[in-house]
Design a protein around this motif. Structure first.
Motif, mmCIF file in Angstrom:
data_model
loop_
_atom_site.group_PDB
_atom_site.id
_atom_site.type_symbol
_atom_site.label_atom_id
_atom_site.label_comp_id
_atom_site.label_asym_id
_atom_site.label_seq_id
_atom_site.Cartn_x
_atom_site.Cartn_y
_atom_site.Cartn_z
ATOM 1 N N VAL A 1 0.807 -1.233 0.000
ATOM 2 C CA VAL A 1 0.000 0.000 0.000
ATOM 3 C C VAL A 1 0.838 1.281 0.000
ATOM 4 N N MET A 2 2.059 1.213 0.558
ATOM 5 C CA MET A 2 2.885 2.427 0.719
ATOM 6 C C MET A 2 3.730 2.633 -0.542
ATOM 7 N N LYS A 3 3.085 3.162 -1.581
ATOM 8 C CA LYS A 3 3.786 3.373 -2.858
ATOM 9 C C LYS A 3 4.432 4.764 -2.831
ATOM 10 N N THR A 4 5.658 4.829 -3.317
ATOM 11 C CA THR A 4 6.404 6.089 -3.251
ATOM 12 C C THR A 4 7.040 6.414 -4.606
ATOM 13 N N ASP B 1 2.906 8.389 -2.276
ATOM 14 C CA ASP B 1 1.756 8.754 -3.103
ATOM 15 C C ASP B 1 0.501 8.567 -2.241
ATOM 16 N N ILE B 2 -0.005 9.695 -1.750
ATOM 17 C CA ILE B 2 -1.084 9.640 -0.760
ATOM 18 C C ILE B 2 -2.388 9.108 -1.354
ATOM 19 N N GLU B 3 -2.645 9.462 -2.625
ATOM 20 C CA GLU B 3 -3.891 8.981 -3.237
ATOM 21 C C GLU B 3 -3.852 7.464 -3.417
ATOM 22 N N GLN B 4 -2.689 6.973 -3.849
ATOM 23 C CA GLN B 4 -2.567 5.519 -4.032
ATOM 24 C C GLN B 4 -2.667 4.802 -2.683
ATOM 25 N N LEU B 5 -2.092 5.420 -1.656
ATOM 26 C CA LEU B 5 -2.151 4.822 -0.319
ATOM 27 C C LEU B 5 -3.603 4.731 0.142
ATOM 28 N N SER B 6 -4.333 5.829 -0.103
ATOM 29 C CA SER B 6 -5.723 5.869 0.305
ATOM 30 C C SER B 6 -6.538 4.772 -0.376
ATOM 31 N N ALA C 1 -5.389 2.007 -1.870
ATOM 32 C CA ALA C 1 -4.912 0.667 -1.514
ATOM 33 C C ALA C 1 -5.364 0.297 -0.099
ATOM 34 N N CYS C 2 -5.441 1.289 0.778
ATOM 35 C CA CYS C 2 -5.895 0.986 2.141
ATOM 36 C C CYS C 2 -7.358 0.567 2.117
#
Ligand code: ADP
Ligand code: ASP
Ligand code: MG
Length: 459
Positions: free
Chosen positions: A157-160, A170-175, A177-178
């Motif tokens: 989930v923690m894509k950077t 990448d906060i949108e991707q984290l959101s 994926a979470c």
């Protein structure tokens, strides 16, 4: 920004982060496991590496390390981890040790490659092993006290981006994926995951910078719309100054996001500087307490608090670099500063404090410990010298007095500087922020300056 719609379930969810000393050995891990067990809202656990492990890994990630040195470091890391697993049931211990040894073999391969051809990318892969090990072990410690806990790989989930050593999440991707991956799993069981590490678009491991587990936990709390974030560490909350500097420091019961963020920014190691950004965005209250003495309570960090004192705390940041640029051409000229900042931006240097006079400008730069590169390189100096005279000074510490209304409160300058009038002060910054007054002193004076000021302002 895309956020998952919050549900009641999420609001009652707490993300609990345990730092290195909290997961240093078996008794420490067991105490943390009980903290999780005693409050069923603790669903996501974010762990740091066991104390000392990341420092060993930093050594391992250096160039030209001899084979024996590599083996010696890996053996030391193994000893720390096996010292924990030996307290688990025999079958669990065996299975876990096999996994640990497998990981350490992988680590040895990375270390060998690093010694042959050094890269920052390889360095991040090496640094990630501490959290990979501790999270696997902590999941088993939870199970040993009948908590339904499992390991979760945060890299899902923690894509950077690929800025190795200081990757940007990448906060949108984290959101997303979470919502899709993590939240459904959390509905089933407690998950234990890694702070500090992420993964870039190429599938390579990245890290978020030293001390970054606090930030990881805050980002996960934001993405999950958690109701609370608990940061469990080795002190009973945020103190009026670092309790290692003076035993007169005292714990603060309640502090605003803004004040705590200033403290973290100006060097209070208790929280990674970026931790409060996600918490503020989502208005998630943050608790800071000691995993050794959870019964003692801790500090609540929230949007607004009952009192907003002029003096809240003193923070200290060591190893600051001061660069003074001087040019008669600056007199009545326009564009000089833009050129200076252009050069600094090109070299990705972020300026901290600034003071100016008619023909010179003094700039400070943080030199985060653990950074391996010289901050102000000769290339930077040479480019600046095309424009002006350049002086670079080291061995300085930044003292920040943090509070409220400091930009216009009466008599603060006199009170602060009278208290330390036997010390030479190299630079003062005041007026830009209502929440801090900062100055530079020589490294050797730093502790006594903080101690004296603390006595004057807080005792
Ligand atoms: P962890 O490994 O749990 O993340 P850290 O070592 O990063 O813990 O941070 C905790 C340490 O921060 C404390 O032991 C303390 O020495 C230091 N510290 C610095 N400033 C403060 C402060 N104002 N209040 C409390 N602790 C502070
Ligand atoms: N283990 C990493 C470090 O020591 C991250 C952390 O502890 O927050 O910097
Ligand atoms: Mg920390």
């Amino acid at each position: 920004m895309v956020h998952p719609s919050s549900s009641k379930e999420n609001l009652s969810l707490t993300v609990a982060k345990f730092g290195g000393t909290s997961v240093a050995d078996f008794p420490a891990m067991l105490r943390c496991a009980h903290i999780i067990k005693n409050d069923s809202s603790n669903r996501l656990v974010v762990v740091s590496a066991s104390a000392g492990v990341t420092n060993y890994l930093v050594r391992l990630s250096q160039a030209n390390l001899l084979l024996e040195e590599q083996a010696d470091i890996i053996e030391k890391i193994q000893a720390i981890q096996l010292n924990i697993t030996q307290h688990l049931a025999k079958d669990v211990e065996q299975a876990l040790n096999t996994e640990i040894k497998g990981l350490l073999e992988e680590l040895a391969t990375h270390a060998l490659k690093q010694s042959q051809q050094h890269s920052v990318k390889q360095g991040d892969a090496i640094l990630s092993f501490g959290e990979q090990l501790s999270s696997r072990i902590f999941a088993q410690v939870l199970q040993s006290i009948d908590v339904n806990g499992a390991y979760f790989n945060v890299q899902q989930v923690m894509k950077t981006n690929s800025l190795y050593g200081k990757a940007v999440v990448d906060i949108e991707q984290l959101s997303l994926a979470c919502t899709e991956i993590l939240a459904p799993k959390l509905a089933q069981q407690v998950l234990v995951t890694q702070g500090f590490i992420g993964q870039d678009g190429l599938g390579e491991t990245t890290t978020l910078g030293r001390g970054g587990s606090d930030y990881s936990a805050a980002l996960l709390a934001e993405a999950l719309h958690a109701g609370n974030l608990s940061v469990w560490t080795d002190v009973v909350g945020i103190f009026t100054t670092d309790p290692r500097i003076t035993d007169q420091a005292r714990a603060i019961k309640e502090i605003s996001f803004g004040e705590a963020a200033e403290m973290a920014t100006f060097g209070a190691k208790i929280l990674h500087p970026a931790t409060l950004i996600p918490a503020m965005r989502q208005n998630i209250p943050v608790f800071v307490g000691s995993s050794k003495e959870p019964e003692k309570g801790g500090t609540q960090i929230k949007k607004s608090v009952a009192s907003n004192p002029t003096y809240r705390s003193i923070a200290l940041r060591r190893e600051q670099t001061l660069v003074t640029v001087k040019s008669p051409a600056m007199l009545h000229a326009s564009g000089f500063l833009a050129q200076v900042f252009g050069i600094l931006a090109k070299h990705e240097l972020s300026v901290d404090l600034i003071t100016t006079s008619e023909i010179s400008v003094a700039l400070t730069f943080d030199n985060p410990s653990g950074s391996t590169q010289a901050l102000i390189t000769s290339a930077v100096v040479e480019e600046l010298e095309q424009l002006c005279e350049v002086t670079v000074e080291h061995g300085l510490s930044l003292v920040a007095v943090i509070g409220n209304g400091l930009d216009c409160a009466k008599g603060i300058g006199q009170r602060i500087f009278q208290t330390i009038n036997d010390t030479s002060v190299r630079l003062i910054c005041h007026g830009a922020s209502a929440n801090n007054l900062c100055f530079l002193v020589n490294e050797q004076d730093a502790n006594s300056v903080v101690e004296k000021l603390h006595r004057e302002l807080f005792v």
